[in-house]
Design a protein around this motif. Structure first.
Motif, PDB file in Angstrom:
ATOM      1  N   PHE A 126     -15.657  15.545 -34.699  1.00  7.67           N
ATOM      2  CA  PHE A 126     -16.259  14.209 -33.647  1.00  7.67           C
ATOM      3  C   PHE A 126     -16.776  13.706 -35.262  1.00  7.67           C
ATOM      4  O   PHE A 126     -17.418  14.178 -35.887  1.00  7.67           O
ATOM      5  CB  PHE A 126     -18.028  14.313 -32.781  1.00  7.67           C
ATOM      6  CG  PHE A 126     -17.819  15.074 -32.229  1.00  7.67           C
ATOM      7  CD1 PHE A 126     -17.570  14.314 -30.742  1.00  7.67           C
ATOM      8  CD2 PHE A 126     -18.019  16.181 -31.448  1.00  7.67           C
ATOM      9  CE1 PHE A 126     -17.221  15.080 -29.804  1.00  7.67           C
ATOM     10  CE2 PHE A 126     -17.895  17.034 -30.277  1.00  7.67           C
ATOM     11  CZ  PHE A 126     -17.482  15.985 -29.003  1.00  7.67           C
ATOM     12  N   ARG A 154     -17.100  10.908 -31.574  1.00  7.98           N
ATOM     13  CA  ARG A 154     -15.849  10.537 -30.925  1.00  7.98           C
ATOM     14  C   ARG A 154     -14.924  11.294 -31.125  1.00  7.98           C
ATOM     15  O   ARG A 154     -15.669  11.653 -32.770  1.00  7.98           O
ATOM     16  CB  ARG A 154     -16.034   8.895 -30.851  1.00  7.98           C
ATOM     17  CG  ARG A 154     -14.797   8.560 -29.454  1.00  7.98           C
ATOM     18  CD  ARG A 154     -14.253   7.506 -29.649  1.00  7.98           C
ATOM     19  NE  ARG A 154     -15.501   6.152 -28.972  1.00  7.98           N
ATOM     20  CZ  ARG A 154     -15.306   5.279 -27.672  1.00  7.98           C
ATOM     21  NH1 ARG A 154     -13.952   4.417 -27.524  1.00  7.98           N
ATOM     22  NH2 ARG A 154     -15.526   5.345 -27.529  1.00  7.98           N
ATOM     23  N   GLN A 167     -12.286  11.020 -26.561  1.00  6.02           N
ATOM     24  CA  GLN A 167     -13.923  11.639 -26.245  1.00  6.02           C
ATOM     25  C   GLN A 167     -15.222  11.084 -26.044  1.00  6.02           C
ATOM     26  O   GLN A 167     -15.402  11.518 -27.391  1.00  6.02           O
ATOM     27  CB  GLN A 167     -13.624  13.403 -25.534  1.00  6.02           C
ATOM     28  CG  GLN A 167     -14.989  13.974 -25.481  1.00  6.02           C
ATOM     29  CD  GLN A 167     -14.827  15.374 -25.228  1.00  6.02           C
ATOM     30  OE1 GLN A 167     -15.270  16.748 -26.558  1.00  6.02           O
ATOM     31  NE2 GLN A 167     -14.467  16.380 -24.325  1.00  6.02           N
ATOM     32  N   SER A 168     -16.006  10.245 -25.816  1.00  4.24           N
ATOM     33  CA  SER A 168     -17.732  10.057 -26.027  1.00  4.24           C
ATOM     34  C   SER A 168     -18.453  11.918 -25.975  1.00  4.24           C
ATOM     35  O   SER A 168     -18.225  12.304 -24.874  1.00  4.24           O
ATOM     36  CB  SER A 168     -17.593   8.515 -25.555  1.00  4.24           C
ATOM     37  OG  SER A 168     -17.277   7.626 -26.182  1.00  4.24           O
ATOM     38  N   ALA A 169     -19.190  11.300 -27.004  1.00  2.00           N
ATOM     39  CA  ALA A 169     -20.430  12.208 -27.118  1.00  2.00           C
ATOM     40  C   ALA A 169     -21.744  11.628 -27.003  1.00  2.00           C
ATOM     41  O   ALA A 169     -21.673  10.902 -28.440  1.00  2.00           O
ATOM     42  CB  ALA A 169     -20.066  13.788 -26.587  1.00  2.00           C
ATOM     43  N   VAL A 213     -21.446  15.615 -23.394  1.00  2.00           N
ATOM     44  CA  VAL A 213     -20.309  14.566 -23.594  1.00  2.00           C
ATOM     45  C   VAL A 213     -19.531  13.958 -22.328  1.00  2.00           C
ATOM     46  O   VAL A 213     -20.987  13.275 -21.134  1.00  2.00           O
ATOM     47  CB  VAL A 213     -19.148  15.878 -23.265  1.00  2.00           C
ATOM     48  CG1 VAL A 213     -17.534  15.044 -23.046  1.00  2.00           C
ATOM     49  CG2 VAL A 213     -19.014  16.393 -24.161  1.00  2.00           C
TER      50      VAL A 213
END
Length: 243
Positions: A126, A154, A167-169, A213
């Protein structure tokens, strides 16, 4: 070597020796502080099934509209951290299928149990997009504001068809010890040094983190759910630790 150089060298060695003696004496005089989280007897296992502890932090099984499952601790984590570290980890899920992994790391007599949060995220690929300070209102046992730090991160994953998928978190965390509460790693380090030097107490800091996530663009909605869990769950496992 000149006489002046020899004197300087000898003075440096002397100061190093005095510093080592001072640290050894300080370590011998220190006492371990009381945790700012509640402990309960419970077996804690590593991901390969090995028993790594017989007590844990009292993360609730059910809170608000969240249910949870106990999660084993990764071997790479237990191999890296001191043996007297106490772990707790649960995966929470709401009726809307929202999921959040909650992890607590409680240090023992070795202060290296807790490290900068950024290290864990970078190890998972990330990159940090945004860092924000916030507070979450806690109602019990009396009203107070819990400081938290929210990191929006991300990464890109490769789908089975070879396409890169973003992918975001969200990573939300804070630190707590007896009568001490902060979301600032540097503040925690300063308070730990201060308490050790002025009171001879090595505070048992706990590092509480929440990770979820979410699809890109849904960060605000995901954070609202995380705040909901934090407000409801914190009184179950954490002391009221306002300074």
């Amino acid at each position: 070597m000149s006489r002046q150089s020899k004197l300087a060298f000898g003075l440096a060695l002397g100061l190093m020796g005095l510093a080592a003696l001072g640290l050894n004496r300080l370590q011998g005089l220190q006492r371990l502080g009381t945790p700012g989280v509640k402990l309960i007897p419970s077996d804690v296992h590593r991901e390969d099934g090995v028993l790594i502890g017989t007590n844990t932090v009292a993360l609730p099984q059910r809170v608000a509209n969240f249910q949870s499952k106990d999660q084993p601790i990764a071997k790479v984590v237990t191999d890296w951290l001191p043996k007297d570290t106490v772990f707790a980890q649960r995966l929470y899920e709401g009726p809307d299928r929202f999921q959040m992994l909650v992890n607590v790391v409680l240090m023992g007599s070795d202060r290296t149990s807790i490290h900068k949060p950024e290290y864990c995220l970078a190890g998972q690929g990330f990159r940090t997009e945004k860092v924000e300070h916030d507070t979450v209102p806690i109602a019990e046992p009396h009203p107070y504001s819990l400081p938290v730090l929210k990191m929006t991160v991300r990464r890109e994953l490769t789908a089975p068809n070879g396409v890169m998928v973003p992918q975001s978190a969200l990573y939300v965390f804070w630190f707590v010890a007896q009568q001490e509460l902060t979301a600032d790693h540097n503040q925690r380090m300063w308070w730990m040094a201060r308490d050790l030097l002025t009171r001879g107490v090595l505070q048992r800091w706990a590092y509480v983190s929440c990770f979820s996530v979410c699809p890109p663009g849904q960060e605000q909605a995901a954070y609202a759910r995380m705040r909901e869990w934090i407000a409801a769950a914190v009184p179950c496992f954490q002391m009221s630790n306002e300074q």
